[in-house]
Design an enzyme around this catalytic site. Structure first.
Site, mmCIF file in Angstrom:
data_model
loop_
_atom_site.group_PDB
_atom_site.id
_atom_site.type_symbol
_atom_site.label_atom_id
_atom_site.label_comp_id
_atom_site.label_asym_id
_atom_site.label_seq_id
_atom_site.Cartn_x
_atom_site.Cartn_y
_atom_site.Cartn_z
ATOM 1 N N ARG A 80 0.677 -1.472 -0.157
ATOM 2 C CA ARG A 80 -0.466 -0.142 0.284
ATOM 3 C C ARG A 80 1.136 1.491 -0.170
ATOM 4 O O ARG A 80 0.374 2.509 -0.392
ATOM 5 C CB ARG A 80 -1.345 -0.023 1.509
ATOM 6 C CG ARG A 80 -2.273 -1.236 1.320
ATOM 7 C CD ARG A 80 -2.984 -0.973 2.596
ATOM 8 N NE ARG A 80 -4.166 -1.748 1.565
ATOM 9 C CZ ARG A 80 -5.452 -2.058 3.071
ATOM 10 N NH1 ARG A 80 -5.571 -1.462 4.191
ATOM 11 N NH2 ARG A 80 -6.084 -2.938 2.205
ATOM 12 N N GLU A 133 -11.121 3.088 17.617
ATOM 13 C CA GLU A 133 -10.179 3.806 17.027
ATOM 14 C C GLU A 133 -9.767 4.673 18.227
ATOM 15 O O GLU A 133 -8.449 5.155 17.546
ATOM 16 C CB GLU A 133 -10.563 4.295 15.779
ATOM 17 C CG GLU A 133 -9.489 4.697 14.359
ATOM 18 C CD GLU A 133 -10.135 4.874 13.356
ATOM 19 O OE1 GLU A 133 -9.349 5.731 12.465
ATOM 20 O OE2 GLU A 133 -10.950 4.856 12.902
#
Length: 573
Positions: A290, A378
């Site tokens: 990525r 998160e």
């Protein structure tokens, strides 16, 4: 005139209603607590989970042999030496139980031969990621948790509440102050335990994959309350986020599993394959990491070889229509409804802010260093280190949400009510209430005035995208910090005077208050980390250095950020 405050008293306050917040509320109620869950948007329909259309990592081992230890090894490898091992171990060990509980609640995991099936995702050594289908996993998880909550009389909930500040009493976090967006009324919430489940910070960036309430609210609330943040420089960018044509009702990062299956070709604006210029010739295969894919696309755009909308083309035109139908399933029909025919046209993709690895410091019980304050999902920092393993996002929300809810309920049982709600609202909550009630921006004619908050948010997003994006330099980061400081000065210390309900300018002021604070922590931490590691890439310091295998911790001291944990040489520079 601002309406009178609405006063609420509860055992456990949960701020945020994505998967982490909803699971925390369920588990807290299961622990015997009265729960009040608030969100600035609709309960269970904001944040990242409801938008996620992909997979959830868990070592179920129902199709191929697997164990949490193998999942842990892959998580640690992805984190580039910076995972908080206790959190990473909790994430992997508790994941199967959470997946099976959701299964019992009727989420509808995909099955094969009466076993929950799994697929392979980048970074995993075997098929480990479960799903409902490739377009409905997040929505199905959200719907299932909403249904469980709706049946629980001990969970009360309220949407459209913007939390302004956490409140301390006797050295413990004892609730929060907010305001109801619909009416403008202040809201005081006294709680024996509070769970932050507000998600990440990707709204700071011009292009992102999450909803508009992901502006880092939880980080800012924790920071102002005195908590420590960790690893704030690590923002994960997804290289092939959808750019064009317009795509309605689908996850902008949906292309990854299909490129993985079919070997989608990356092409520049001249319809040339270009990845070999940047260290990898894919030759029609999905082999580019990525970070390298992100770098290659950005550099092609900078060189003037980008696609019309400023990205690259992703083409499946070399694939047979039957193969596309087999791989994409019902997604093909959703794409057709958006006038996208992959047999005849490429789509445009570009890097997109996707996830944040940093966040609030918490232990394996999800307890922060502030008594009474817990974190979930998160908003928790450290579990993923410098780069999150694919599939771990919803897993983190489920596992950390369960643990935070159970810990918060246990804490609430231990805490005697030390102060009456009336006294708490009048005393400890005074500063936050004053901020909600009072504004100062009226001109000499009594009309409302103040900064253009919508334009300021756009400017901040441009600063972060251009100077604190996937590839950074010291010059860019210093420029970003200057721009952030200028915006903070322009914003001022108080919001515009209240103007009734649904006051978007006032909401944007509170948004910017948080966003600017969090943006500063990201940029300052990135400037101080003089190496490249995982999602943090410095073009002026391209090597990963062993002396930087350390966390940076951020605290607010007065109005200044105090960042500790850097190597001595970096501090000296």
């Amino acid at each position: 005139m601002t309406p009178e405050p609405v006063a609420i008293d509860t055992d456990v306050l949960v701020i945020g209603s994505g998967a982490a917040g909803m699971y925390a509320a369920i588990e807290a109620a299961r622990g015997g607590a009265r729960v009040f869950m608030v969100d600035r948007s609709l309960i269970g329909r904001g944040g990242a989970t409801v938008m996620a259309q992909m997979t959830v990592a868990a070592a179920l081992g129902e199709e191929v042999p697997d164990a949490p230890a193998h999942h842990y090894d892959d998580t640690i490898a992805a984190g580039r030496g910076l995972c908080e091992e206790k959190l990473a171990r909790l994430l992997c060990e508790d994941a199967p139980a959470a997946i099976r509980e959701l299964d019992a609640w009727g989420v509808g995991w995909a099955r094969k031969a009466n076993h929950i099936t799994a697929t392979t995702a980048p970074g995993h050594d075997r098929a480990r990621c479960v799903y409902v289908d490739f377009i409905n996993t997040g929505p199905a998880v959200s719907k299932t948790l909403r249904t469980v909550i709706a049946r629980n009389k001990d969970i009360h909930k309220a949407g459209d509440i913007c939390i302004v500040d956490l409140v301390a009493c006797g050295g413990e976090i004892a609730g929060a102050v907010g305001w109801h967006v619909g009416s403008g009324a202040p809201v005081t919430i006294a709680a024996k335990a509070t769970v932050l489940a507000t998600g990440g910070l990707t709204r700071l960036y011009r292009r992102n994959s999450a909803s508009l309430n992901m502006g880092g609210d939880g980080y800012a609330l924790a920071l102002r309350a005195g908590a420590t943040l960790i690893d704030m420089e690590f923002v994960q960018f997804f290289p092939i986020g959808h750019l064009a044509p317009r795509l309605v009702g689908m996850d902008p990062i949906m292309w990854d599993p299909f490129r993985y299956k079919l070997g989608g070709r990356l092409l520049n604006g001249r319809m040339e394959e270009f990845t070999s210029r940047y260290g990898s010739d894919e030759d029609g295969r999905y082999v580019l990491p990525r970070d390298l894919a992100t770098y290659a696309i950005i550099k092609e755009v900078e060189a003037g070889r980008g696609s019309p909308h400023g990205g690259a083309y992703l083409s499946f035109e070399h694939c047979a229509a039957a193969d596309l139908r087999t791989a994409f399933g019902p997604v093909i029909d959703r794409l057709a409804a958006n006038a996208i025919d992959l047999t005849r046209m490429p789509v445009e993709v570009a890097p997109i802010a996707h996830y944040h690895m940093g966040g609030v410091v918490a232990d394996a019980q999800m307890q922060t260093e502030l008594p009474g304050l817990f974190a979930a999902g998160e908003v928790v920092g450290g579990a993923n280190g410098a780069n999150r393993l694919s599939g771990n996002a919803i897993t983190e929300a489920l596992v950390f949400g369960r643990r935070a809810g159970a810990s918060a309920a246990a804490h609430a049982k231990k805490v005697a009510k030390k102060i009456a709600r009336r006294e708490l609202a009048a005393g400890d909550m005074r500063a936050a209430l004053d901020l909600v009630r009072n504004g100062h921006l009226r001109n000499e004619h009594g009309a409302r005035s103040g900064p253009n908050t919508a334009a300021m948010i756009a400017r901040l997003q441009a600063i972060m995208a251009d100077d604190v994006g996937p590839f950074r330099t010291g010059t860019k980061l210093e420029r970003a910090l200057g721009g952030i400081a200028a915006l903070a000065a322009e914003l001022g210390e108080r919001p515009a005077a209240a103007n009734g309900g649904f006051d978007l300018q006032r909401l944007e002021w509170f948004d910017l208050r948080n966003m600017l604070s969090v943006a500063r922590t990201v940029a300052q931490s990135a400037l101080q980390r003089t190496e490249s590691r995982g999602a943090h890439q410095r073009e002026d310091f391209p090597q990963m250095l062993p002396q930087w295998q350390t966390h940076q911790r951020v605290r607010l001291v007065g109005n200044a950020l105090q960042i500790t944990g850097a190597p001595a040489a970096a501090l000296a520079s």
